[in-house]
Design a protein around this motif. Sequence first.
Motif, short mmCIF file in Angstrom:
data_model
loop_
_atom_site.label_atom_id
_atom_site.label_comp_id
_atom_site.label_asym_id
_atom_site.label_seq_id
_atom_site.Cartn_x
_atom_site.Cartn_y
_atom_site.Cartn_z
N ARG A 28 0.83 -1.21 0.00
CA ARG A 28 0.00 0.00 0.00
C ARG A 28 0.86 1.25 0.00
O ARG A 28 0.50 2.27 -0.62
N GLU A 29 1.99 1.22 0.69
CA GLU A 29 2.84 2.42 0.77
C GLU A 29 3.36 2.83 -0.61
O GLU A 29 3.64 4.01 -0.85
N ILE A 30 3.47 1.88 -1.54
CA ILE A 30 3.88 2.22 -2.90
C ILE A 30 2.79 3.03 -3.58
O ILE A 30 3.05 4.02 -4.27
N GLU A 32 0.84 5.00 -2.29
CA GLU A 32 0.76 6.32 -1.69
C GLU A 32 1.81 7.27 -2.25
O GLU A 32 1.79 8.48 -1.98
N LYS A 33 2.73 6.74 -3.04
CA LYS A 33 3.76 7.56 -3.67
C LYS A 33 3.24 8.10 -5.01
O LYS A 33 2.14 7.77 -5.46
N ASP A 34 4.06 8.92 -5.65
CA ASP A 34 3.75 9.40 -6.99
C ASP A 34 4.15 8.30 -7.96
O ASP A 34 5.26 8.30 -8.50
N VAL A 35 3.27 7.34 -8.14
CA VAL A 35 3.63 6.13 -8.88
C VAL A 35 2.64 5.89 -10.02
O VAL A 35 1.45 6.18 -9.91
N ARG A 36 3.16 5.37 -11.11
CA ARG A 36 2.34 4.95 -12.25
C ARG A 36 2.80 3.56 -12.65
O ARG A 36 4.01 3.28 -12.70
N ILE A 37 1.84 2.68 -12.92
CA ILE A 37 2.16 1.30 -13.27
C ILE A 37 1.77 1.07 -14.73
O ILE A 37 0.62 1.32 -15.12
N VAL A 38 2.74 0.61 -15.52
CA VAL A 38 2.52 0.41 -16.95
C VAL A 38 2.67 -1.07 -17.27
O VAL A 38 3.75 -1.65 -17.11
N VAL A 39 1.58 -1.69 -17.70
CA VAL A 39 1.62 -3.07 -18.16
C VAL A 39 1.85 -3.07 -19.67
O VAL A 39 1.07 -2.45 -20.41
N VAL A 40 2.90 -3.73 -20.11
CA VAL A 40 3.14 -3.87 -21.54
C VAL A 40 2.69 -5.27 -21.93
O VAL A 40 3.39 -6.26 -21.68
#
Length: 242
Positions: A28-30, A32-40
């Motif tokens: 969960r802490e991830i 809460e960061k400025d994160v974007r997840i890209v599935v290729v």
Amino acid sequence: MLQKKIFIVIPAYQAALTLESVFERIPREIYEKDVRIVVVNDGSSDGTGDVARRIARSRANAEVIDHPQNKGYAQAQKTGFSHALAQGADVVALLHADGQYAPELLPRLLAPLERGEADVVIGSRMLEGGALKGGMPMYKYIANKALTTIENLAYGLRVSEYHSGYMLYSRRCLETIPFVRLSDTFHFDGEMIMMAGKRKLRIKEIAIPTRYADEKSHLKPVQYGFDVLKIVWQNYRGKYEF
């Protein structure tokens, strides 16, 4: 400490049964960061793309890039890394879609990059005996150690393994290494370590556990070994002097 913009790139091929659990295992802490997840989605035929798009619809920070045809592990990474850089990523983490590399460890692996202490972080299965404890077959363990010894001698480095798929990079690293010019083999990760050494970038290794379960690997061990030796030879011949 200024918050870094983090991209997590997930190359996904025939991963319909495991992809959702990978997202669920990201701490969960991830999120809460400025994160974007890209599935290729690399030309999967098992519904991976449908699963990925369903996940993306339910998570504002996730997106999907589709390869109409399968291009391979390295090309999927190159697509994801190029997209992340174009979108302003400060840090890019590679995460496998089969769950073999624990998403739970992302905070620990990201930390040196967030603090500006490293340019490349390798999640190493060979430190602290993680490989054998986690059930890595003995023939793979011996091959890993042998190939790593050859590569260290060839490249003048002292890393514990070149064969982990748990790799994280700073923006500086991805802008310094012309990664699109590297091979399209499964040893792309090892080439990135080699090039980081050539560019005098800061490499940090962190021990990770190994988990061998029911994941289906698309890597062919004999071909992989020859690819590694071919890259060592090509480096000796000066191919990577760019």
